[in-house]
Design a protein around this motif. Sequence first.
Motif, PDB file in Angstrom:
ATOM      1  N   CYS A  50      73.069  -4.322 -17.477  1.00  0.00           N
ATOM      2  CA  CYS A  50      71.891  -4.140 -16.628  1.00  0.00           C
ATOM      3  C   CYS A  50      72.284  -3.830 -15.189  1.00  0.00           C
ATOM      4  CB  CYS A  50      70.999  -5.376 -16.700  1.00  0.00           C
ATOM      5  SG  CYS A  50      70.184  -5.578 -18.309  1.00  0.00           S
ATOM      6  N   LEU A  51      73.355  -4.449 -14.708  1.00  0.00           N
ATOM      7  CA  LEU A  51      73.853  -4.130 -13.366  1.00  0.00           C
ATOM      8  C   LEU A  51      74.326  -2.681 -13.312  1.00  0.00           C
ATOM      9  CD1 LEU A  51      75.876  -7.379 -12.578  1.00  0.00           C
ATOM     10  CD2 LEU A  51      73.795  -6.617 -11.427  1.00  0.00           C
ATOM     11  N   LYS A  52      75.083  -2.277 -14.316  1.00  0.00           N
ATOM     12  CA  LYS A  52      75.619  -0.913 -14.359  1.00  0.00           C
ATOM     13  C   LYS A  52      74.502   0.128 -14.406  1.00  0.00           C
ATOM     14  CE  LYS A  52      78.850   2.021 -16.831  1.00  0.00           C
ATOM     15  NZ  LYS A  52      79.785   2.138 -17.950  1.00  0.00           N
ATOM     16  N   ALA A  53      73.434  -0.180 -15.140  1.00  0.00           N
ATOM     17  CA  ALA A  53      72.307   0.755 -15.260  1.00  0.00           C
ATOM     18  C   ALA A  53      71.425   0.758 -14.014  1.00  0.00           C
ATOM     19  CB  ALA A  53      71.476   0.401 -16.492  1.00  0.00           C
ATOM     20  N   GLY A  54      71.610  -0.226 -13.125  1.00  0.00           N
ATOM     21  CA  GLY A  54      70.784  -0.302 -11.922  1.00  0.00           C
ATOM     22  C   GLY A  54      69.472  -1.033 -12.124  1.00  0.00           C
ATOM     23  N   TRP A  55      69.308  -1.691 -13.282  1.00  0.00           N
ATOM     24  CA  TRP A  55      68.063  -2.413 -13.564  1.00  0.00           C
ATOM     25  C   TRP A  55      68.055  -3.776 -12.902  1.00  0.00           C
ATOM     26  CZ3 TRP A  55      69.370  -1.224 -19.241  1.00  0.00           C
ATOM     27  CH2 TRP A  55      69.093   0.121 -19.511  1.00  0.00           C
ATOM     28  N   ALA A  56      69.241  -4.281 -12.590  1.00  0.00           N
ATOM     29  CA  ALA A  56      69.391  -5.561 -11.904  1.00  0.00           C
ATOM     30  C   ALA A  56      70.424  -5.359 -10.806  1.00  0.00           C
ATOM     31  CB  ALA A  56      69.852  -6.643 -12.880  1.00  0.00           C
ATOM     32  N   GLU A  57      70.387  -6.261  -9.834  1.00  0.00           N
ATOM     33  CA  GLU A  57      71.391  -6.213  -8.775  1.00  0.00           C
ATOM     34  C   GLU A  57      71.816  -7.634  -8.441  1.00  0.00           C
ATOM     35  OE1 GLU A  57      69.566  -4.306  -5.442  1.00  0.00           O
ATOM     36  OE2 GLU A  57      68.154  -5.941  -5.083  1.00  0.00           O
ATOM     37  N   ARG A  58      73.050  -7.742  -7.983  1.00  0.00           N
ATOM     38  CA  ARG A  58      73.514  -9.046  -7.524  1.00  0.00           C
ATOM     39  C   ARG A  58      72.666  -9.444  -6.334  1.00  0.00           C
ATOM     40  NH1 ARG A  58      79.567 -10.550  -8.538  1.00  0.00           N
ATOM     41  NH2 ARG A  58      78.705 -12.373  -7.539  1.00  0.00           N
ATOM     42  N   TRP A  59      72.243 -10.696  -6.326  1.00  0.00           N
ATOM     43  CA  TRP A  59      71.379 -11.151  -5.255  1.00  0.00           C
ATOM     44  C   TRP A  59      72.170 -11.925  -4.219  1.00  0.00           C
ATOM     45  CZ3 TRP A  59      66.180 -14.041  -6.390  1.00  0.00           C
ATOM     46  CH2 TRP A  59      65.369 -13.990  -5.255  1.00  0.00           C
ATOM     47  N   PHE A  60      72.886 -12.916  -4.642  1.00  0.00           N
ATOM     48  CA  PHE A  60      73.745 -13.671  -3.731  1.00  0.00           C
ATOM     49  C   PHE A  60      74.814 -14.379  -4.536  1.00  0.00           C
ATOM     50  CE2 PHE A  60      70.129 -16.449  -4.692  1.00  0.00           C
ATOM     51  CZ  PHE A  60      70.741 -17.599  -5.131  1.00  0.00           C
ATOM     52  N   THR A  74      65.458  -4.961 -10.167  1.00  0.00           N
ATOM     53  CA  THR A  74      65.287  -3.881  -9.196  1.00  0.00           C
ATOM     54  C   THR A  74      64.035  -3.071  -9.554  1.00  0.00           C
ATOM     55  OG1 THR A  74      66.579  -2.314 -10.509  1.00  0.00           O
ATOM     56  CG2 THR A  74      67.786  -3.662  -8.888  1.00  0.00           C
ATOM     57  N   GLU A  75      63.630  -2.203  -8.638  1.00  0.00           N
ATOM     58  CA  GLU A  75      62.507  -1.298  -8.934  1.00  0.00           C
ATOM     59  C   GLU A  75      62.861  -0.384 -10.109  1.00  0.00           C
ATOM     60  OE1 GLU A  75      59.316  -1.262  -7.955  1.00  0.00           O
ATOM     61  OE2 GLU A  75      59.885  -3.125  -6.975  1.00  0.00           O
ATOM     62  N   THR A  76      64.117   0.022 -10.188  1.00  0.00           N
ATOM     63  CA  THR A  76      64.567   0.838 -11.324  1.00  0.00           C
ATOM     64  C   THR A  76      64.394   0.053 -12.621  1.00  0.00           C
ATOM     65  OG1 THR A  76      66.168   1.956  -9.901  1.00  0.00           O
ATOM     66  CG2 THR A  76      66.528   2.125 -12.271  1.00  0.00           C
ATOM     67  N   GLY A  77      64.679  -1.240 -12.566  1.00  0.00           N
ATOM     68  CA  GLY A  77      64.493  -2.097 -13.741  1.00  0.00           C
ATOM     69  C   GLY A  77      63.037  -2.205 -14.133  1.00  0.00           C
ATOM     70  N   ARG A  78      62.175  -2.343 -13.142  1.00  0.00           N
ATOM     71  CA  ARG A  78      60.734  -2.407 -13.434  1.00  0.00           C
ATOM     72  C   ARG A  78      60.261  -1.107 -14.091  1.00  0.00           C
ATOM     73  NH1 ARG A  78      58.312  -6.747 -10.783  1.00  0.00           N
ATOM     74  NH2 ARG A  78      59.669  -7.709  -9.241  1.00  0.00           N
ATOM     75  N   THR A  79      60.746   0.012 -13.587  1.00  0.00           N
ATOM     76  CA  THR A  79      60.390   1.312 -14.162  1.00  0.00           C
ATOM     77  C   THR A  79      60.898   1.434 -15.587  1.00  0.00           C
ATOM     78  OG1 THR A  79      60.439   2.316 -11.964  1.00  0.00           O
ATOM     79  CG2 THR A  79      60.615   3.804 -13.853  1.00  0.00           C
ATOM     80  N   ALA A  80      62.132   0.983 -15.826  1.00  0.00           N
ATOM     81  CA  ALA A  80      62.710   1.046 -17.173  1.00  0.00           C
ATOM     82  C   ALA A  80      61.912   0.188 -18.147  1.00  0.00           C
ATOM     83  CB  ALA A  80      64.171   0.602 -17.142  1.00  0.00           C
TER      84      ALA A  80
END
Length: 105
Positions: A50-60, A74-80
């Motif tokens: 999911c990180l690689k696809a851009g659907w999630a991102e490291r937060w902290f 991420t917004e990309t994840g919401r779109t997916a």
Amino acid sequence: MAKSRRSSSRCTPSDVQGAWLRRGLDQPGGKLPLFDERGQRVKKATVEACLKAGWAERWFDNPLKPDWLVCRLTETGRTALDGHGHGDATPVGEPQDDARQGALI
């Protein structure tokens, strides 16, 4: 030899990935859980795909557990997720070795 359908151009999460990502929809900041509904840690392969696809991102970073990836949707994840379940795209690759996890979705 048949060409693999797995590529970085996929735009639809697998069932397991989609289930994890959907859990961030109602959380403050889109925070994604570290553990599934059964109390088991979310598989690293799911998180990394999911990180690689851009659907999630490291937060902290978690200073107490530096090996834990605290992520958010991420917004990309919401779109997916909007397109999830249409069957017109190949899901991002991750081992689907836990049939029980897919059955709980």
